[in-house]
Design an enzyme around this catalytic site. Sequence first.
Site, PDB file in Angstrom:
ATOM      1  CD  GLU A  12       9.536  13.635  11.318  1.00  0.00           C
ATOM      2  OE1 GLU A  12      10.438  12.926  10.589  1.00  0.00           O
ATOM      3  OE2 GLU A  12       8.482  12.513  11.752  1.00  0.00           O
ATOM      4  CB  CYS A  38      12.445   9.869   7.859  1.00  0.00           C
ATOM      5  SG  CYS A  38      13.345   8.812   7.108  1.00  0.00           S
ATOM      6  CE  LYS A  51      -1.690   2.803   2.684  1.00  0.00           C
ATOM      7  NZ  LYS A  51      -2.031   4.249   2.003  1.00  0.00           N
ATOM      8  CD  GLU A 108      -3.502   8.678   1.681  1.00  0.00           C
ATOM      9  OE1 GLU A 108      -3.859   9.445   2.529  1.00  0.00           O
ATOM     10  OE2 GLU A 108      -2.781   7.530   1.814  1.00  0.00           O
ATOM     11  N   GLY A 127       6.261   5.957   8.338  1.00  0.00           N
ATOM     12  CA  GLY A 127       5.459   6.928   8.548  1.00  0.00           C
ATOM     13  C   GLY A 127       5.674   7.776   9.630  1.00  0.00           C
ATOM     14  N   GLY A 128       4.318   8.358  10.260  1.00  0.00           N
ATOM     15  CA  GLY A 128       4.554   8.917  11.450  1.00  0.00           C
ATOM     16  C   GLY A 128       4.279   8.296  12.642  1.00  0.00           C
ATOM     17  CB  THR A 150       0.037   6.347  11.246  1.00  0.00           C
ATOM     18  OG1 THR A 150      -0.524   7.613  11.071  1.00  0.00           O
ATOM     19  CG2 THR A 150      -0.510   5.234  10.402  1.00  0.00           C
ATOM     20  N   GLY A 151       2.035   4.831  13.600  1.00  0.00           N
ATOM     21  CA  GLY A 151       2.709   3.650  13.750  1.00  0.00           C
ATOM     22  C   GLY A 151       2.185   3.231  15.190  1.00  0.00           C
TER      23      GLY A 151
END
Length: 497
Positions: free
Chosen positions: A391, A290, A176, A179, A229-230, A233-234
Site C-alpha cells: 500500500e 484506504c 485519539k 497526531e 490505520g496500517g 500498528t494493527g
Amino acid sequence: MDGEPDLLIGGSWQSACDGGRRDIVNPADGSIAATVDEAHPDDATAAIAAARAAFDHGAWPATPVAERCALLDRVADLLARDKEALSLLETRDTGKTLAESRIDIDDVISVFRYYARLAAVQADRVVDVGDPEVISRVVREPIGVCVLIAPWNYPLLQMSWKVAPALAAGCTLVMKPSEVTPLSTIAFTRLLEEAGTPAGVVNLVQGSGARLGPALTDTADVDLISFTGGVATGRVIAETAAKHVTKVALELGGKNPHIVFADAVTNDADFDASVDHVLTGVFLHSGQVCSAGTRLIIEESIADDFVAALADRAARIRVGDGLDPTSETGPLVSEQHRAKVEDYVALGLSEGATLVCGGRRPDDPALAKGSFYLPTIFDGCDRSMRIVTEETFGPILTVERFTEEAEAIMLGNDTHYGLAAGVRTSDAARGERVVRALRHGTVWLNDFGYYTAAAEWGGYGKSGNGRELGPAGLAEYQELKHIWHNTATRPAGWFKG
C-alpha cells in the site's frame, strides 16, 4: 488549540500533564496551522479511568435509547451549524481540497443521523423455546469503555464512524486522533460537549501512537479498541489487546484492484466515463485513501489506448492548495509521507515498471513549500513488484493486463488485503460473476468510491476484522445478553432426595 487546553478528561479541558505541545503543519505551504497539547501517557491513563468511572458508576449506559438518539441528533445539528469552520480546519490539517472537506462534514452529519434512527428502532429479540411458561429474550447492552483511534487522511469522518455508534450503544469512550491531523477532532469534541454529553462519557487525548499506544491498549480497563490505520500498528494493537482478551475492531487499509473489461468501453462516452472513474478512484485526495483503486487491471485489447488517455488526463489534474477553488487535488499530508511516496516511485523504476506520467514534484514555484507530488502512473507492472503488492498510500497507479475473465479475477484476489475493488463491464452477467468472485469488503460495479452509512464497511484478509457503518457498525459496540425468564414457580425435578 489557540491557547486553550486541548485534552478532555472526565469533563475537564486540560493541558498535557508534562506541558507537552506539538506544532501542526499545513502541508500546502509548510506553515504552522496550530499548536496543540501533546498528551503524556499518564493523561491517556487518566482518560481511560474517567471513561471507566462514567461507565461503571454513571448514568449514560442506562440512559433511555430515545435520549441517546436525541443527543446524536443535537450533535448533527451542531455539525451542520459549524460545517464551514470544520471544513476549513480539515483542509488546513490534511491539505485536501475544501470541496472534499465539505463533503466529508456532510457525511459526518449523515452518520450521526443514521445511528440516531437505527438505535431508536432496534428491538430486542424474543426466542420461541417451545414452552409457554418461558419468556426468552436477547437484549443488547453497551460493550463498555472504548478506545477509538482514527487515521490522518479522513480525521473527522473516520472518527465519526466510531463515535456515533459507540454513543448510540451507550458506551463511554476515549478518542485519539492522529497526531498529524487533530484539529477537527478537537473542535468536534467541543461540539459533543455542547450537545450535552455527560462528563466522562467522551474523553480526548492526542499525541503520537508510539507514545500513547501502550497506555491506551495495554490495560484491562478497556473493553473495545477500534483502530483504523496500517497493518503493522494493527498487529501490535491486536497482540497487546490479546493479553487482556480485549475486543478489537481493525480497518487496516487495502491494495485495491480496479478491473476494466474491454466491453466497458465500446463507445466514446463509455471510454471517457471509465477513464474518469479510474482517475478519480486513485487520485482523489492525492491517493491518500484506504480504498483508492491503486491497481488498474485492464484487458489487453484496450490497454494501450486506455493507459495513454489516463496519462494525458492525469497530467492535466490541477494540483494545488486545497483552499484554492481551482485545485482538484492537494498536497500529501507531510514531508515525511512525501518522502515515502518518492521511495516507492524509485522502487518502481528499479523493479522495471514503465513510468508513463508524473513521478516527480510539480515545477510550479508557488507549490515549492508544500508537500505536493504529481499524479503518477506505472505501466508494465506485475505481481513480483512491491509497488503492486504494498500500500503506497499516495498518487501512484500501477497497470496490470489480462486476457481472460478468470485471469482478471485471479489478479484481483491476488493480494494480502481485501478492502475494496471495482469492476467495469457492460455485460450484466459477467459483472455479477466477477463481483461475487472478488474477495473484498466493498465491490463497485461500474462505479468507484461511493459508500453509504447504512451499508457495512470493512475488509477481508489483512484489511482487518469487524465492520464499521450499517447495523454491524452498531453491533461492534454492543454485547448480546440472553434472558431466560421462567414464569412458573416449580421444582426443576432433578434432585430426587
